[in-house]
Design an enzyme around this catalytic site. Structure first.
Site, short mmCIF file in Angstrom:
data_model
loop_
_atom_site.label_atom_id
_atom_site.label_comp_id
_atom_site.label_asym_id
_atom_site.label_seq_id
_atom_site.Cartn_x
_atom_site.Cartn_y
_atom_site.Cartn_z
N ASP A 47 43.89 14.16 67.85
CA ASP A 47 45.32 13.84 67.73
C ASP A 47 45.51 12.64 66.80
OD1 ASP A 47 44.92 15.06 70.54
OD2 ASP A 47 47.10 15.10 70.41
N GLU A 70 54.01 11.38 67.09
CA GLU A 70 53.86 11.18 68.54
C GLU A 70 52.96 9.99 68.91
OE1 GLU A 70 52.71 14.68 70.75
OE2 GLU A 70 53.13 13.62 72.64
N ASP A 123 53.99 16.42 65.09
CA ASP A 123 53.19 16.46 66.32
C ASP A 123 51.77 16.81 65.87
OD1 ASP A 123 52.07 16.62 68.78
OD2 ASP A 123 53.71 17.76 69.68
N ILE A 125 48.81 17.17 67.37
CA ILE A 125 48.33 18.33 68.15
C ILE A 125 49.42 18.61 69.17
CG2 ILE A 125 46.66 19.28 69.78
CD1 ILE A 125 45.20 19.04 67.27
N ASP A 126 50.17 19.67 68.94
CA ASP A 126 51.17 20.10 69.91
C ASP A 126 50.45 21.06 70.86
OD1 ASP A 126 53.54 20.70 71.16
OD2 ASP A 126 54.20 22.13 69.63
N THR A 128 48.21 19.81 73.46
CA THR A 128 46.83 19.29 73.59
C THR A 128 46.09 19.96 74.75
OG1 THR A 128 47.62 17.20 72.69
CG2 THR A 128 45.48 17.16 73.74
N ASP A 274 58.55 18.15 69.03
CA ASP A 274 58.25 19.39 69.76
C ASP A 274 59.19 20.53 69.38
OD1 ASP A 274 56.01 18.67 71.22
OD2 ASP A 274 57.19 17.79 72.85
P1 AMP Z 1 54.44 23.28 75.78
O1 AMP Z 1 53.05 23.77 75.59
O2 AMP Z 1 55.47 24.13 75.17
O3 AMP Z 1 54.78 22.92 77.18
O4 AMP Z 1 54.62 21.99 74.88
C1 AMP Z 1 53.74 20.93 74.85
C2 AMP Z 1 54.58 19.70 74.79
O5 AMP Z 1 55.20 19.48 76.04
C3 AMP Z 1 53.79 18.46 74.54
O6 AMP Z 1 53.67 18.22 73.17
C4 AMP Z 1 54.61 17.37 75.21
O7 AMP Z 1 55.43 16.70 74.28
C5 AMP Z 1 55.50 18.11 76.18
N1 AMP Z 1 55.25 17.71 77.55
C6 AMP Z 1 54.14 17.13 78.08
N2 AMP Z 1 54.32 16.89 79.40
C7 AMP Z 1 55.55 17.34 79.71
C8 AMP Z 1 56.32 17.36 80.91
N3 AMP Z 1 55.83 16.90 82.07
N4 AMP Z 1 57.56 17.89 80.85
C9 AMP Z 1 58.04 18.38 79.71
N5 AMP Z 1 57.36 18.39 78.54
C10 AMP Z 1 56.14 17.86 78.54
MG MG Z 2 53.91 18.28 71.45
#
Ligand code: AMP
Ligand code: MG
Length: 333
Positions: A47, A70, A123, A125-126, A128, A274
């Site tokens: 990241d 990020e 981002d 690494i979106d 992670t 995101d």
């Molecule tokens: P996803 O795989 O679509 O859930 O997206 C990943 C993104 O969700 C990450 O890059 C974070 O910015 C975000 N994220 C991490 N933890 C949380 C959480 N507890 N609630 C909502 N979004 C989150």
């Molecule tokens: Mg992300």
């Protein structure tokens, strides 16, 4: 069609995320040690290294532009022992052999830029958690001007191209990049090729047949409310679970019909990195993106979408019926 026809910024964005994707793919083993940040989200050496190399490229190619990303070097310093820092610097030195540790920290900190008239958002690494678990992840970069997303590139190293293209086995296994420029369409560029394939959302018109794209991580949203929303829609199709903006790209490819992100609690606001790139890719593929109340996403409020309540993305045809299902599911609470 080749990316050069989409203009200078699209080329810069696509090259930046592709280079980052190559680094992530080569170095997956290094990412076993994840640091857990105060908000309990994991971050790996990859990241931070990707944030540094993308920031360095933008500094070189667009020195007047700001970057909002990020990660921060302060968190890296707090996070970890010096061997962790050395791993980050070692990765960055694969592309910048002369970079000192303080140079690497400075590049990472370029991500703390303001959200004035024109800026990029990254981002590194979106998803992670998906990256670490061998599932989907993405590297997402977008250019925002006056609150409007103008250019987007999302590298998805593990995503297959649309089923109706003639992608070979080789390109299937090496992912690709979704690229969009406002007014000029959304495109898929399989890695290792130059030809772009136009992205188009699905033509699904029946809520009962809607394929819902959901986060793999149930804790990333109000999953019970999302379950009730799916019921209110009356869809009989099992949801597609994916980490990261691979969901947005899949919707733009027509591989799903609705993406609904309901905040886990009333205080939570989505991070701009995101959704910025993903929202343009979906819109330029013919889809629609708003928040859960139908309001446009407002990218003028800093690092988070402070004026928006979650996110709804659709193939456009199903947008109204999805808004209504969300409203009904919320009223049942
Ligand atoms: P996803 O795989 O679509 O859930 O997206 C990943 C993104 O969700 C990450 O890059 C974070 O910015 C975000 N994220 C991490 N933890 C949380 C959480 N507890 N609630 C909502 N979004 C989150
Ligand atoms: Mg992300």
């Amino acid at each position: 069609m080749v990316v050069e026809q989409l203009g200078r910024e699209a080329v810069i964005a696509a090259q930046a995320v592709e280079e980052a994707g190559r680094l992530a793919r080569m170095q997956q083993d290094l990412a076993t040690a994840a640091h857990v940040k105060p908000d309990f989200t994991p971050t790996t050496v990859i990241d931070w290294a990707i944030q540094a190399i993308v920031a360095a490229r933008l500094l070189r190619e667009c020195p007047d532009d700001l970057l909002v990303a990020e990660e921060s070097a302060a968190q890296l310093r707090r996070a970890s022992n010096q061997s962790f820092w050395r791993d980050v610097a070692g990765l960055v030195r694969r592309l910048h052999p002369q970079a000192s540790l303080s140079q690497v920290f400075d590049w990472i900190d370029l991500g703390g830029g303001g959200t004035e008239h024109r800026f990029w958002t990254l981002d590194p690494i979106d998803g992670t958690k998906g990256f670490l678990a061998g599932r989907q992840y993405a590297i997402a970069l977008a250019l925002i001007e006056a609150g409007v997303v103008q250019v987007a590139a999302i590298e998805c190293p593990r995503l297959s191209p649309p089923a109706d293209t003639d992608g070979t086995t080789e390109t299937m296994s090496s992912g690709g990049t979704a690229i969009a420029v406002r007014g000029h369409g959304a495109w898929w560029k399989p890695n290792l090729t130059n030809e772009l394939v136009r992205l188009k959302v699905s033509s699904c018109t029946e809520a009962s047949a809607a394929r819902l794209l959901r986060s793999y991580e149930r804790a990333h949203g109000d999953s019970e409310l999302l379950d009730r929303t799916a019921k209110a829609l009356g869809t009989h199709v099992p949801p597609i679970l994916l980490d990261s903006q691979a969901k947005h790209v899949t919707l733009a490819m027509g591989g799903g019909d609705l993406l609904i992100r309901i905040p886990p609690n009333t205080e939570f606001r989505e991070a701009i990195w995101d959704h910025a790139a993903g929202s343009l890719v979906i819109e330029e593929a013919g889809g629609q993106v708003t928040d859960l109340t139908g309001r446009s996403l407002d990218f003028t409020t800093g690092r988070r979408l402070l004026r928006n309540d979650g996110v709804l993305a659709s193939n456009r045809t199903l947008h109204r019926v999805a808004l209504s299902a969300i409203r009904r599911a919320r009223h049942q609470q």
